[in-house]
Design a protein around this motif. Sequence first.
Motif, PDB file in Angstrom:
ATOM      1  N   GLU A 138       0.712  -1.087   0.092  1.00 48.28           N
ATOM      2  CA  GLU A 138       0.059   0.003  -0.019  1.00 48.28           C
ATOM      3  C   GLU A 138       0.736   1.271   0.005  1.00 48.28           C
ATOM      4  N   LYS A 139       2.029   1.279   0.557  1.00 45.15           N
ATOM      5  CA  LYS A 139       2.960   2.402   0.607  1.00 45.15           C
ATOM      6  C   LYS A 139       3.788   2.655  -0.734  1.00 45.15           C
ATOM      7  N   ASN A 140       3.681   1.725  -1.395  1.00 46.87           N
ATOM      8  CA  ASN A 140       4.710   1.573  -2.616  1.00 46.87           C
ATOM      9  C   ASN A 140       3.687   1.386  -3.999  1.00 46.87           C
ATOM     10  N   LEU A 141       2.571   1.821  -4.226  1.00 42.85           N
ATOM     11  CA  LEU A 141       1.511   1.602  -5.452  1.00 42.85           C
ATOM     12  C   LEU A 141       2.290   1.714  -6.575  1.00 42.85           C
ATOM     13  N   ASN A 142       3.246   2.438  -6.740  1.00 38.85           N
ATOM     14  CA  ASN A 142       4.020   2.660  -8.194  1.00 38.85           C
ATOM     15  C   ASN A 142       4.706   1.502  -8.674  1.00 38.85           C
ATOM     16  N   ARG A 143       4.871   0.518  -7.777  1.00 43.48           N
ATOM     17  CA  ARG A 143       5.634  -0.531  -8.030  1.00 43.48           C
ATOM     18  C   ARG A 143       4.884  -1.748  -8.742  1.00 43.48           C
ATOM     19  N   HIS A 144       3.333  -1.573  -8.450  1.00 42.99           N
ATOM     20  CA  HIS A 144       2.585  -2.496  -8.992  1.00 42.99           C
ATOM     21  C   HIS A 144       0.916  -1.967  -9.270  1.00 42.99           C
ATOM     22  N   ALA A 145       1.200  -1.112 -10.193  1.00 42.07           N
ATOM     23  CA  ALA A 145      -0.085  -0.130 -10.748  1.00 42.07           C
ATOM     24  C   ALA A 145      -1.104  -1.352 -11.377  1.00 42.07           C
ATOM     25  N   GLY A 146      -2.390  -1.244 -10.884  1.00 44.73           N
ATOM     26  CA  GLY A 146      -3.260  -2.245 -11.687  1.00 44.73           C
ATOM     27  C   GLY A 146      -3.360  -3.510 -10.838  1.00 44.73           C
ATOM     28  N   ILE A 147      -2.781  -3.843  -9.881  1.00 41.90           N
ATOM     29  CA  ILE A 147      -2.734  -5.147  -8.924  1.00 41.90           C
ATOM     30  C   ILE A 147      -3.595  -5.028  -7.842  1.00 41.90           C
ATOM     31  N   PHE A 202      10.132  -8.982  -5.718  1.00 46.01           N
ATOM     32  CA  PHE A 202      11.450  -8.529  -5.790  1.00 46.01           C
ATOM     33  C   PHE A 202      11.895  -8.161  -4.415  1.00 46.01           C
ATOM     34  N   ASP A 203      13.229  -8.386  -3.861  1.00 46.37           N
ATOM     35  CA  ASP A 203      13.709  -7.584  -2.859  1.00 46.37           C
ATOM     36  C   ASP A 203      13.668  -6.202  -3.129  1.00 46.37           C
ATOM     37  N   CYS A 204      13.022  -5.338  -2.445  1.00 47.40           N
ATOM     38  CA  CYS A 204      12.954  -3.820  -2.635  1.00 47.40           C
ATOM     39  C   CYS A 204      13.634  -3.139  -1.466  1.00 47.40           C
ATOM     40  N   GLN A 257      14.259   1.258 -12.223  1.00 50.43           N
ATOM     41  CA  GLN A 257      13.243   1.789 -12.585  1.00 50.43           C
ATOM     42  C   GLN A 257      12.320   2.345 -11.584  1.00 50.43           C
ATOM     43  N   LEU A 258      12.183   1.480 -10.614  1.00 52.76           N
ATOM     44  CA  LEU A 258      11.029   1.527  -9.605  1.00 52.76           C
ATOM     45  C   LEU A 258      11.408   2.469  -8.533  1.00 52.76           C
ATOM     46  N   GLY A 259      12.758   3.002  -8.264  1.00 52.08           N
ATOM     47  CA  GLY A 259      13.384   3.767  -7.313  1.00 52.08           C
ATOM     48  C   GLY A 259      14.912   3.648  -7.195  1.00 52.08           C
ATOM     49  N   GLY A 284      15.228  -8.217   3.196  1.00 53.73           N
ATOM     50  CA  GLY A 284      15.112  -7.772   1.494  1.00 53.73           C
ATOM     51  C   GLY A 284      13.861  -6.941   1.100  1.00 53.73           C
ATOM     52  N   GLU A 285      13.009  -6.807   2.225  1.00 59.27           N
ATOM     53  CA  GLU A 285      11.770  -6.098   2.052  1.00 59.27           C
ATOM     54  C   GLU A 285      11.061  -6.292   0.644  1.00 59.27           C
ATOM     55  N   PRO A 286      10.608  -7.770   0.539  1.00 60.85           N
ATOM     56  CA  PRO A 286       9.957  -7.995  -0.798  1.00 60.85           C
ATOM     57  C   PRO A 286       8.660  -7.324  -0.847  1.00 60.85           C
ATOM     58  N   ASP A 287       8.423  -6.985  -2.371  1.00 55.67           N
ATOM     59  CA  ASP A 287       7.337  -6.334  -2.648  1.00 55.67           C
ATOM     60  C   ASP A 287       6.715  -7.013  -4.046  1.00 55.67           C
ATOM     61  N   VAL A 288       5.746  -6.752  -4.212  1.00 57.13           N
ATOM     62  CA  VAL A 288       5.042  -7.231  -5.718  1.00 57.13           C
ATOM     63  C   VAL A 288       5.671  -6.047  -6.997  1.00 57.13           C
ATOM     64  N   VAL A 289       6.176  -6.495  -7.753  1.00 62.96           N
ATOM     65  CA  VAL A 289       6.639  -5.626  -8.915  1.00 62.96           C
ATOM     66  C   VAL A 289       5.927  -5.989 -10.221  1.00 62.96           C
ATOM     67  N   GLY A 290       5.211  -6.962 -10.155  1.00 63.11           N
ATOM     68  CA  GLY A 290       4.511  -7.195 -11.447  1.00 63.11           C
ATOM     69  C   GLY A 290       3.653  -8.643 -11.546  1.00 63.11           C
ATOM     70  N   GLN A 291       2.931  -9.032 -12.612  1.00 67.01           N
ATOM     71  CA  GLN A 291       2.260 -10.027 -12.630  1.00 67.01           C
ATOM     72  C   GLN A 291       2.626 -10.906 -14.060  1.00 67.01           C
ATOM     73  N   ASP A 292       2.768 -12.025 -14.037  1.00 63.97           N
ATOM     74  CA  ASP A 292       3.037 -12.725 -15.362  1.00 63.97           C
ATOM     75  C   ASP A 292       1.537 -13.048 -15.823  1.00 63.97           C
ATOM     76  N   LYS A 293       1.213 -12.364 -16.928  1.00 68.51           N
ATOM     77  CA  LYS A 293      -0.084 -12.435 -17.664  1.00 68.51           C
ATOM     78  C   LYS A 293      -0.600 -13.779 -18.122  1.00 68.51           C
ATOM     79  N   LYS A 294       0.492 -14.655 -18.287  1.00 66.56           N
ATOM     80  CA  LYS A 294       0.294 -16.120 -18.664  1.00 66.56           C
ATOM     81  C   LYS A 294      -0.207 -16.883 -17.746  1.00 66.56           C
ATOM     82  N   THR A 295       0.382 -17.187 -16.492  1.00 65.81           N
ATOM     83  CA  THR A 295       0.263 -17.636 -15.517  1.00 65.81           C
ATOM     84  C   THR A 295      -0.351 -17.013 -14.421  1.00 65.81           C
ATOM     85  N   GLY A 296      -0.731 -15.852 -14.338  1.00 65.49           N
ATOM     86  CA  GLY A 296      -1.202 -15.176 -13.149  1.00 65.49           C
ATOM     87  C   GLY A 296      -0.390 -14.853 -11.953  1.00 65.49           C
ATOM     88  N   GLU A 297       0.857 -15.584 -11.768  1.00 64.62           N
ATOM     89  CA  GLU A 297       1.573 -15.340 -10.808  1.00 64.62           C
ATOM     90  C   GLU A 297       2.146 -13.857 -10.559  1.00 64.62           C
TER      91      GLU A 297
END
Length: 190
Positions: free
Chosen positions: A27-36, A80-82, A134-136, A63-76
Amino acid sequence: MKNAKTTQKLSPEQREELIGALQTRFEKNLNRHAGIEWAKVQARLEANPGKLWSLHEMERTGGEPDVVGQDKKTGEYVFFDCAAQSPAGRTSLCYDREALDSRKKFKPKNSALDLAAAMGIELLTEEQYHELQQLGEFDTKSSSWLKTPAEIRKLGGAIFGDRRFGRVFVYHNGAESYYSGRGFRGWLRV
């Protein structure tokens, strides 16, 4: 060696604490995962306890892992460590087992590839490292081992990246080298 992600489980309290930390970071880093949507991420996390354990290890080692994307084929979802700097709990490591075994004196405690495997994650590739940057601004005071192409590793080298002077650099080193300011960044699909 058994695959750690299939043999380790979190207690209900650890699971709740981790999911809370991941949600707060999300929630603090919405720029990393727009639309998710977080609810969909959480549902996947709860359905994959082995992956949740790996994320816990990423978190535990800084590592402070965070969502950085979604695989459109698998939905996974891709995590990444952020952390701003290379994860503090994963420094002073040479690149791989071969490099560790080649050291006669002053061996580090482990290698980046061995520790990543024990955690159930993989090192970021050079391409992924540039995506992260590119995210920071990451690794401004540290550096991170990156998954090294086989042709470089066969020659005894390994690559790492950092950000200095407002730019991202990828360098090489002997795979057996290790430094207190160099760790590794991992990634995981859930």
